[in-house]
Design an enzyme around this catalytic site. Structure first.
Site, PDB file in Angstrom:
ATOM      1  N   ASP A  88     -73.651 -73.349  75.673  1.00  0.00           N
ATOM      2  CA  ASP A  88     -72.379 -73.755  76.267  1.00  0.00           C
ATOM      3  C   ASP A  88     -71.958 -75.145  75.804  1.00  0.00           C
ATOM      4  O   ASP A  88     -72.779 -75.971  75.367  1.00  0.00           O
ATOM      5  CB  ASP A  88     -72.454 -73.711  77.795  1.00  0.00           C
ATOM      6  CG  ASP A  88     -73.508 -74.628  78.384  1.00  0.00           C
ATOM      7  OD1 ASP A  88     -74.625 -74.670  77.841  1.00  0.00           O
ATOM      8  OD2 ASP A  88     -73.222 -75.309  79.397  1.00  0.00           O
ATOM      9  N   GLU A 150     -76.121 -75.009  80.454  1.00  0.00           N
ATOM     10  CA  GLU A 150     -76.878 -76.258  80.554  1.00  0.00           C
ATOM     11  C   GLU A 150     -75.998 -77.380  81.078  1.00  0.00           C
ATOM     12  O   GLU A 150     -76.451 -78.238  81.852  1.00  0.00           O
ATOM     13  CB  GLU A 150     -77.450 -76.634  79.181  1.00  0.00           C
ATOM     14  CG  GLU A 150     -78.383 -77.852  79.190  1.00  0.00           C
ATOM     15  CD  GLU A 150     -77.675 -79.187  78.990  1.00  0.00           C
ATOM     16  OE1 GLU A 150     -78.325 -80.236  79.179  1.00  0.00           O
ATOM     17  OE2 GLU A 150     -76.465 -79.198  78.657  1.00  0.00           O
TER      18      GLU A 150
END
Length: 399
Positions: A88, A150
């Site tokens: 991400d 994350e």
């Protein structure tokens, strides 16, 4: 789609760098902002690794829109090395980019795009290396681990670690490829994020004693947080290598109220702390619980029995503890010739892998100063350094 397996040699740095850039182009084209799905990127990587003969496992989140990927090249035995990165990226909203953030652009050996350094550059290098490694006779496995979310609390890694333990995976080492400028990092603080909500009683501003002003109680809670922030400075471990050396507390947002003449019935605070030692988190939470139960709530409920204060845990990610014995640090030191390892204030998924029993380091291409900013970039030179390091790691798995 990703490059299909061809025939580059592991020592052919030019071919590996070209493959890395091609992979990076495809990765950047996937707009994997944490609020969106990462499945397209995960599926492409899984397809590529499957064609190499890797054992590929995909772990979807409960909603089905996000996934972690864990792939293994080499023998099905304990040990080996994990190369880990998060899929991400942070949003580009309201950022002024010189080019499309989701199209890889090269200017003077700088590769621009959202996620180039944080941390798709490392992922691209790992994918490029996977092809020649798949043709090697390894005695220990190389694992590739790519997670979701994350940036919003390490949600993917927190869900993946117990799954790997349940399935019996026992890697010996992990390299987390966050952007460190290829510096060797052996420790970082934890990161704990919370939202605390205050439910009072609305009323007319002309009669403040008849309502419960949620904003005022949020301010009292914030004042207690700031007192604790000062107390944590005294608790700094002797010889702490962090900057600053103590556990920090930050209030990032305070919201509440509707108008000048209305007693606000609701308010909320977004806050975080970054512990340098596990006991500090308990110290803060116990002090806040005492404040809420013995000071704030009794005063609020004296006026409105249904008043409430609740705290939502957004994420509690453990730090990476510097340890005297760290096999991963020693391996990277031998491969790079570095005789030092640093600590950093920002958080990563590394501590979660350390809790699995692995020796862990953080080391990857790109500079943290470029992360999350417009015109984020990684240099070709840093990618080449990363490839050289990963080649050495792969060769170590043949011994």
């Amino acid at each position: 789609m990703f490059l299909r397996p061809s025939e580059p040699q592991i020592s052919d740095t030019a071919s590996l760098l070209a493959a890395t850039e091609e992979h990076l182009s495809h990765l950047i084209a996937c707009p994997t902002v944490s609020s969106e799905s990462n499945l397209a990127m995960i599926t492409m990587m899984a397809d590529f690794l499957d064609h190499l003969g890797a054992k590929v496992e995909i772990f979807r989140d409960p909603g089905g829109g996000k996934a972690n990927l864990f792939a293994t090249i080499g023998p099905d035995v304990p040990g080996g090395v994990v190369l880990s990165g998060h899929s991400d990226v942070v949003p580009v909203t309201d950022q002024d980019w010189a080019s499309d953030p989701f199209t890889l652009v090269e200017r003077q050996d700088h590769l621009y795009g959202r996620g180039t350094c944080d941390m798709k550059g490392f992922i691209a290098a790992a994918l490029a290396l996977a092809e020649p490694v798949s043709k090697m006779q390894l005695k220990r496995p190389l694992h590739l681990c790519f997670t979701h979310d994350e940036e919003v609390g390490c949600l993917g890694a927190r869900a993946l670690v117990p799954e790997l333990q349940r399935l019996g995976y026992a890697p010996r080492m992990a390299i987390i490829g966050e952007p460190t400028g290829m510096r060797l990092i052996e420790g970082h603080k934890g990161c704990c994020e919370y939202t605390t909500r205050f439910h009072g009683l609305e009323g007319h501003g002309s009669a403040p004693d008849r309502g419960v002003n949620a904003v005022l109680y949020a301010l009292r809670y914030t004042n207690r947080l700031m007192e604790l922030a000062e107390a944590l400075k005294v608790r700094a471990p002797q010889g702490s290598r962090f900057d600053p050396p103590w556990t920090t507390v930050n209030v990032g947002r305070l919201a509440g109220g509707a108008a000048h003449n209305v007693i606000p019935g609701k308010a909320e605070i977004d806050w975080e702390m970054r512990p340098v030692q596990p006991g500090d988190a308990a110290f803060v939470k116990e002090a806040l619980a005492h404040c809420v139960e013995n000071e704030l709530l009794p005063a609020m409920r004296a006026v409105h029995p249904n008043a409430e204060i609740t705290t939502e845990v957004i994420g509690e990610v453990v730090g990476l503890m510097p340890l005297p014995d760290n096999e991963a640090r020693d391996l990277i030191s031998r491969l790079t010739g570095s005789n030092s390892a640093d600590v950093v204030p920002f958080g990563t998924e590394a501590g979660l892998f350390q809790q699995m029993g692995m020796s862990v380091v953080v080391c990857g291409p790109g500079e943290i100063a470029q992360a999350h900013k417009p015109d984020e970039f990684v240099t070709r030179g840093q990618l080449a350094q990363c490839l050289g390091l990963l080649e050495g790691v792969a060769q170590s798995l043949r011994a």
